[in-house]
Design an enzyme around this catalytic site. Structure first.
Site, PDB file in Angstrom:
ATOM      1  N   GLU A  75      37.138  15.080  -8.522  1.00 53.87           N
ATOM      2  CA  GLU A  75      36.746  15.351  -9.903  1.00 53.87           C
ATOM      3  C   GLU A  75      36.083  16.716 -10.060  1.00 53.87           C
ATOM      4  OE1 GLU A  75      34.821  11.562 -10.600  1.00 53.87           O
ATOM      5  OE2 GLU A  75      36.720  10.770 -11.392  1.00 53.87           O
ATOM      6  N   TYR A 121      12.588  10.319 -25.741  1.00 48.10           N
ATOM      7  CA  TYR A 121      13.078  10.953 -24.510  1.00 48.10           C
ATOM      8  C   TYR A 121      14.591  10.882 -24.384  1.00 48.10           C
ATOM      9  CZ  TYR A 121       9.167  13.073 -22.325  1.00 48.10           C
ATOM     10  OH  TYR A 121       8.171  13.954 -22.049  1.00 48.10           O
TER      11      TYR A 121
END
Ligand code: 13P
Length: 212
Positions: A75, A121
């Site tokens: 990948e 967050y």
């Protein structure tokens, strides 16, 4: 120590950390960093992230040729696509962590952003999370889909596979990945309960203040 040696050691350290935290298992997942000259260091194909060896990590040119080390992740090409589209990105993390992969296996009514903004967050570190359709691992067509999403997103989800997260440093990309996995976990813990995600104003304020 040269930049390359430092980054090779960082990949080993973070690989072990992710493995020890059970975010990486078996030989799944791949990590990369970009060097100042544009080449990337990427984890070798079929390697366990818990047991990387600095000198065997693959060095790949911006056009995908192996320059040194073991054969690269199958990948590596989508890591290169992220770097091409995001000049500020210097690290890419792709893992098959349990809760994130579970999210990638759900039916989603829309694919622009598949997790709700549950916490500040998540908004700061992960941002919007588009879903890309399923491709076989290693399918070259995946790079083009990743390229399209990477233009406007630092994080994305591959259907029935797992997330890809980029950052300006390996530390930043790993922190963002961990935040994503925690949000995915919260999503399942909350289950069918009525969720109160952050509103548009709160998300906009976070993006203004933290530049995310
Ligand atoms: P590689 O071992 O080739 O990096 O592939 C692992 C992986 O995570 C496939 O999605």
């Amino acid at each position: 120590m040269t930049e390359e040696t430092t980054l090779r050691n960082d990949l080993v350290r973070y690989g072990r950390l992710l493995y020890d935290r059970r975010l990486a298992h078996g030989s799944a997942g791949n990590l990369s960093v970009r060097l100042s000259d544009g080449a990337i260091l990427v984890t070798p194909t079929n390697s366990s992230l818990g047991f990387l060896e600095a000198t065997r990590i693959s060095k790949v040119s911006p056009t995908g040729e192996l320059l040194s080390g073991d054969p690269p992740s199958k990948e590596a090409f989508f890591h290169l696509a992220v770097y091409e589209e995001r000049p500020q990105a210097r690290a890419v993390v792709h893992l098959h962590s349990t809760y994130s992969v579970a999210v990638s296996c759900l039916c989603h009514e829309q694919t622009d952003d598949i997790l709700p903004p549950l916490t500040a967050y998540h908004v700061m570190r992960v941002g919007k999370l588009p879903l890309l359709k399923y491709f076989r691992p290693g399918d070259r067509a995946l790079a083009e889909a990743v390229r399209g999403a990477a233009r406007d997103h630092r994080s994305m989800m591959l259907a029935n596979h797992g997330p890809i997260v980029s950052g300006r440093t390996l530390d930043e990309a790993v922190n963002a990945y961990e935040e994503l996995e925690e949000t995915a976990k919260l999503f399942f813990i909350l289950g069918d309960r009525k969720i109160a995600p952050l509103g548009l104003d709160a998300v906009a304020e976070i993006n203004d203040v933290f530049g995310s």
